[in-house]
Design a protein around this motif. Sequence first.
Motif, PDB file in Angstrom:
ATOM      1  N   TRP A  58       1.281  -1.252  -0.546  1.00  0.00           N
ATOM      2  CA  TRP A  58      -0.085  -1.481  -0.983  1.00  0.00           C
ATOM      3  C   TRP A  58      -0.203  -2.965  -1.337  1.00  0.00           C
ATOM      4  CZ3 TRP A  58       2.422   2.962  -1.443  1.00  0.00           C
ATOM      5  CH2 TRP A  58       1.728   4.172  -1.282  1.00  0.00           C
ATOM      6  N   VAL A  59      -1.276  -3.586  -0.909  1.00  0.00           N
ATOM      7  CA  VAL A  59      -1.482  -5.018  -1.151  1.00  0.00           C
ATOM      8  C   VAL A  59      -2.662  -5.180  -2.096  1.00  0.00           C
ATOM      9  CG1 VAL A  59      -1.922  -7.275  -0.128  1.00  0.00           C
ATOM     10  CG2 VAL A  59      -0.580  -5.572   1.127  1.00  0.00           C
ATOM     11  N   ALA A  60      -2.439  -5.891  -3.187  1.00  0.00           N
ATOM     12  CA  ALA A  60      -3.493  -6.214  -4.145  1.00  0.00           C
ATOM     13  C   ALA A  60      -3.908  -7.660  -3.950  1.00  0.00           C
ATOM     14  CB  ALA A  60      -3.011  -5.996  -5.571  1.00  0.00           C
TER      15      ALA A  60
ATOM     16  N   TYR B  63       7.822   5.776  -5.786  1.00  0.00           N
ATOM     17  CA  TYR B  63       7.499   4.372  -6.050  1.00  0.00           C
ATOM     18  C   TYR B  63       8.786   3.610  -6.336  1.00  0.00           C
ATOM     19  CZ  TYR B  63       5.997   0.260  -8.650  1.00  0.00           C
ATOM     20  OH  TYR B  63       5.840  -1.028  -9.110  1.00  0.00           O
ATOM     21  N   VAL B  64       9.004   2.502  -5.594  1.00  0.00           N
ATOM     22  CA  VAL B  64      10.219   1.707  -5.744  1.00  0.00           C
ATOM     23  C   VAL B  64       9.994   0.524  -6.684  1.00  0.00           C
ATOM     24  CG1 VAL B  64      11.958   0.327  -4.541  1.00  0.00           C
ATOM     25  CG2 VAL B  64      11.048   2.398  -3.473  1.00  0.00           C
ATOM     26  N   GLY B  65       9.040  -0.340  -6.356  1.00  0.00           N
ATOM     27  CA  GLY B  65       8.815  -1.517  -7.192  1.00  0.00           C
ATOM     28  C   GLY B  65       7.674  -2.354  -6.658  1.00  0.00           C
TER      29      GLY B  65
ATOM     30  N   PHE C   3       5.634  -1.270  -3.355  1.00  0.00           N
ATOM     31  CA  PHE C   3       6.512  -0.706  -2.325  1.00  0.00           C
ATOM     32  C   PHE C   3       6.882   0.717  -2.725  1.00  0.00           C
ATOM     33  CE2 PHE C   3      11.221  -0.746  -0.996  1.00  0.00           C
ATOM     34  CZ  PHE C   3      10.962   0.032   0.125  1.00  0.00           C
ATOM     35  N   ALA C   4       6.645   1.659  -1.810  1.00  0.00           N
ATOM     36  CA  ALA C   4       6.956   3.063  -2.065  1.00  0.00           C
ATOM     37  C   ALA C   4       7.457   3.700  -0.776  1.00  0.00           C
ATOM     38  CB  ALA C   4       5.736   3.814  -2.593  1.00  0.00           C
ATOM     39  N   ILE C   5       8.091   4.849  -0.925  1.00  0.00           N
ATOM     40  CA  ILE C   5       8.562   5.649   0.203  1.00  0.00           C
ATOM     41  C   ILE C   5       7.676   6.890   0.295  1.00  0.00           C
ATOM     42  CG2 ILE C   5      10.507   6.822   1.276  1.00  0.00           C
ATOM     43  CD1 ILE C   5      10.869   3.813   0.951  1.00  0.00           C
ATOM     44  N   ASP C   6       7.021   7.051   1.438  1.00  0.00           N
ATOM     45  CA  ASP C   6       6.162   8.207   1.691  1.00  0.00           C
ATOM     46  C   ASP C   6       6.735   9.020   2.834  1.00  0.00           C
ATOM     47  OD1 ASP C   6       4.326   7.783  -0.268  1.00  0.00           O
ATOM     48  OD2 ASP C   6       2.657   7.252   1.033  1.00  0.00           O
TER      49      ASP C   6
END
Length: 429
Positions: free
Chosen positions: A228-230, A197-199, A218-221
């Motif tokens: 992911w959008v909320a 998880y970045v931020g 924003f994450a690196i997978d």
Amino acid sequence: MTRKTGKKRGGSKPKPQTETETPLSSNSVPPPPSAEAAIDVLTLDVLPNILRRLSLADLLRAALACHRWRRAATRCLPSAPPLLGYFFHPAKTGPPPPFKHNMLTYYEPVFAPLHASSSSSSPRLSLDFAPDVSRYQLFDCHQGLLLLQPAASASLPKVIHPRLLVLDPATHRRALLPPPPRDTVPDDHRWRSSRYYVGSALLSRAHPSKLCFEAVCFAIDGGHPRVWVASFDNDQCRWRALPLDNKVVVDFDPYWFERRCVHAAGKMYWHICNSRRVIALHPATLQFTYLLAPDSLPDGCKFRIGETPDGRLCIATVEDQMMQLWVRGETRCSDNGWFLEREMDLRKVYDTVPGLPRDMESRIKSIYLTDIDAGNKTKLFIQMLGYGRYSFDPETGKLERLATRSGKEYGDPICAYFLAWPPAFLAQA
């Protein structure tokens, strides 16, 4: 002595007797005009000329008087969202190098109005309506909203998405977003072992009259970025996960990503420490791309991305006591799509800082650029370890220390707060 009245020719009846009005003396005060007459004197051609002389805060207050004044006020409002001030975490000034500067003590976020001297007309915003804000840290400010993460999230495993607190300081509304549920990503267990998880950041806002917005995580997978959008509306939060962006490869340790994004020129950017690249997210397509910095920058140069007053993307740096401003654009001498617009020697500017070492090696260790001012895009925020944080204006060459009345310095980040535009009560004007 009264005048005798008789019948007039034609047989009409005499008029009733009236009292004689006494003339006003020179010392008497004429009766005030009625309230209706006083307001009607100000026509729609005259009223805007008066309202234009008011500060923004007083202008918005005047717009609440009546529908007529509201229509006149809309003719005086600026076309762009006005800057009201800055939110930041106050911090105690740490010791100069070689002591570690990451041990600064930060306090809960506060607001500094743009014009502190005119306290009567400047809005005094605060986050007192969120009693648990002391446990959170500022991460983003966009379209009149603040996004905060738990201060303890830095110690959490990087596979975990933290809760997000979104605040509207102007209307005292708040929303606490839960982490994205696992079922938003198919076969989520495949990615959790390699996820970083970045931020998080604010993506958009539907309307200033409602707490209706979108935020992204924003994450690196598995070596590729994912968001992911909320979507928050009517006190309901819905998460959705987008597919991996396989076109962009993260071939380095995600630890080097900065956790906080920068909104500039219509896109969102995350800096990468010790790298000549930044990663950009397009808000409309939610696609990632890399953006290269100029090759002319020295190795290990710390640069910051931002926006010029006319809306162009730019990069600034203050390495080796030289300020450089690169602007995005193709010219005959462009460098990776950038051209050098300004260069300035800062040695004499730094000489004005009390106690700052004079030798170049000590200055290089203690001075670095923290951000381009998003509120006043001609200024830069410069950190001098052990000597405070400063705002530098290349146009005037003026260096101004950023400190609170209690002597604490402005901590990182310094979030420029713009009023959500247009104001909710002017939406129906």
